[in-house]
Enzyme design. Structure first.
Site: not given
Ligand code: XMP
Length: 536
Positions: A56, A87-88, A176, A178, A235, A392
């Site tokens: 963050g 991280c944060y 990170h 990710e 969708d 998606k």
């Protein structure tokens, strides 16, 4: 999907939070994001298998900086719930568990080399035998680990890159995992979730489908009916297919042909709905109504409003017709809401400032403004949103699982108001017909060149001007059309696509030769920003 226990991600406003969720799902584990200030009861309700604290933009010592939900650490301790801070998230843990966080002497941003401690639990696999590259983005750093923790990685500059307390099942990373720039990032997440937390990687689109069918059946019960507006997009089609699998022909689909659709679109989608997916669907031919209401209207926002209102009026009429057939209004309404829209509607704490870089608030605004397929609010349907927990690409995978053809699933996005925002100025049937022909030639050429999947969106635009041309021996005064193709990852920013000149020459001469009334073709070389993807 709520009765599958997720790996719960608490969002502290990092631009990468959605990536954490995606990486975890990619390894076959269901993950779910809640705002960092979620209440403990909301967290407990989800019965998470593990907790992850995101990064963050705040500093833990800032006034009003977002903190851990009250009681979270006690809950974690009592359940021995695996917990990973990123991280944060690491700094929050360091601060709250008795360590120390300070402003970093060197601000680390970008790729850094991390040296792991091979004897640690988190890095105890062959993959971490040596140092690796990791993505850092922080101005504060942990200076002292809390009691019971071990420092298990340092960055090149010597700062703390990871700490762990395996007995308490708490781990933390300053970098990170990710982000794809972090080597072995997915392996670190897997190691935490699968090896150290014992979570089974058994979440798949097959399981999503089975679970959704079961929960839709339970909700709708044995006799209620369900209404669905099919737009011709991915969708609503996937959502309707799922509901149809659950309750069969107690689903009633309505497809409104606004007359603002692409070349032979009604024919093509109705064939898909009826012949391939066997959906019970009524097609409403409403071209004359829409074009009548739009006559003389040039303002883009006015066009959108008219189309939205007309769509609702028609949908209500159709609902009334169905009500006559079955003796009452359907009780439920299907909507193809996706996970990013749900996340976007609850901005994370620490992400309140404009331009914080997450795009979350901005994209929420764009969508509400654009949402032309909005459905009647005063018909009191209960909502069924079977895609609410999916990204998606997961919706596409689910569609594929249920037999929706792949070329349909991969179609470019198409705006709700359709070609109305691609005929600049006043809309007439003949302008729309010209546009449809041009669009079809352009899109087919892109497909033939094998470029369709590389492009986010491609379109033709009808311009309200005529220019002088020459054909045979005579002067002409014909229309100009523009072509636009962009690459993008989310539609928020976009780059124009650099076709080679031979391709553009081929398309231009085909359009001028085959479409009556067009003698000039231009190619749009603007990026977004400053331009938008659509012209109106
Ligand atoms: P812009 O033109 O804002 O478009 O760069 C970003 C994305 O949104 C789509 N778009 C719309 N979608 N209703 C929609 O459902 C609308 O009114 C609308 N306007 C733009 C556009 O096609 C692109 O994918």
């Amino acid at each position: 999907m709520q009765h599958v226990s997720p790996v719960l991600i608490l969002d502290y406003g990092s631009q990468y939070t959605q990536l954490i969720a995606r990486r975890i799902r990619e390894m076959g584990i269901y993950s779910f994001i809640l705002p960092g200030d979620a209440s403990l009861s909301r967290i407990q309700e989800l019965n998470p298998k593990a907790l992850i604290l995101s990064g963050g933009p705040s500093s833990v010592y800032d006034e009003g900086a977002p903190g851990l939900p009250q009681g979270l650490l006690d809950y974690q301790k009592s359940q021995k719930l695996p917990l990973l801070g990123i991280c944060y998230g690491m700094q929050l843990l360091a601060k709250d568990l008795g360590g120390e966080v300070e402003k970093a002497t060197v601000r680390e941003y970008g790729r850094m080399i991390v040296h792991p401690e091979p004897s640690s639990k988190l890095f105890a696999s062959d993959q971490f035998a040596s140092s690796f590259q990791a993505w850092m983005s922080h101005g504060d750093e942990t200076k002292k680990v809390p009691p019971g923790f071990r420092l298990v990685a340092r960055s090149d500059s010597g700062s703390f890159a990871a700490m762990e307390n395996p007995e308490a099942k708490i781990f933390a990373l300053q970098f990170h995992p990710e982000v794809t720039h972090t080597e072995n990032g997915a392996e670190i997440l897997r190691r935490f979730l699968v090896d150290l937390s014992g979570i089974a990687a058994d979440w798949s689109m097959q399981s999503v489908m089975e679970e959704q069918i079961k929960s839709i059946r339970e909700r709708v019960g044995p006799s209620a009916h369900v209404l669905c507006a099919l737009s011709g997009g991915v969708d609503s089609t996937v959502a309707a297919t799922l509901v149809h699998r659950a309750i069969g022909d107690r689903l009633h689909c309505v497809f409104v042909d606004t007359g603002l659709m692409r070349f032979k679109e009604q024919e093509r989608v109705m064939k898909l709905f009826k012949d391939q997916l066997h959906l019970p669907v009524t097609c409403v031919d409403a071209e004359a109504r829409f074009l009548g209401k739009l006559a003389g209207v040039s303002d883009p926002e006015a066009k959108r409003k008219i189309i939205g209102a007309e769509f609702i009026a028609i949908f209500e009429e159709e609902a009334q017709k169905i009500s006559k057939q079955i003796g009452h209004l359907p009780e439920f309404l299907v909507q193809g809401t996706l996970y990013p829209d749900v996340i976007e509607s609850s901005p994370a704490p620490g992400d309140m400032s404009a331009g914080s870089g997450t795009g979350r608030k901005h994209s929420a605004k764009i969508k509400s403004h654009h949402n032309v397929g909005g459905l009647p609010k005063d018909l009191r349907f209960q909502l069924i949103e079977p895609l609410r927990a999916l990204f998606k690409d997961e919706v596409r995978a689910l569609g594929k699982q249920m037999g929706v053809p792949e070329d349909f699933l991969k179609r470019h996005p198409f705006p709700g108001p359709g070609l109305a925002v691609r005929v600049i100025g006043e809309i007439t049937k003949s302008n729309l017909d010209v546009l449809r022909e041009v669009d079809e030639i352009f899109i087919n050429a892109i497909r033939d060149a094998g470029l369709y999947d590389k492009i986010w969106q491609a379109m033709a635009i009808f311009l309200p001007i005529r220019t002088v041309g020459v054909q045979g021996d005579g002067r002409t005064h014909d229309h100009v059309v523009a072509l636009r193709a962009v690459t993008s990852s989310d539609g928020m920013t976009a780059d124009w696509y650099a076709f080679d000149h031979a391709f553009l020459a081929r398309v231009s001469s085909k359009i001028c030769n085959e479409v009556r009334g067009v003698s000039r073709v231009v190619y749009d070389i603007s990026s977004k920003p400053p331009a938008t993807i659509e012209w109106e």
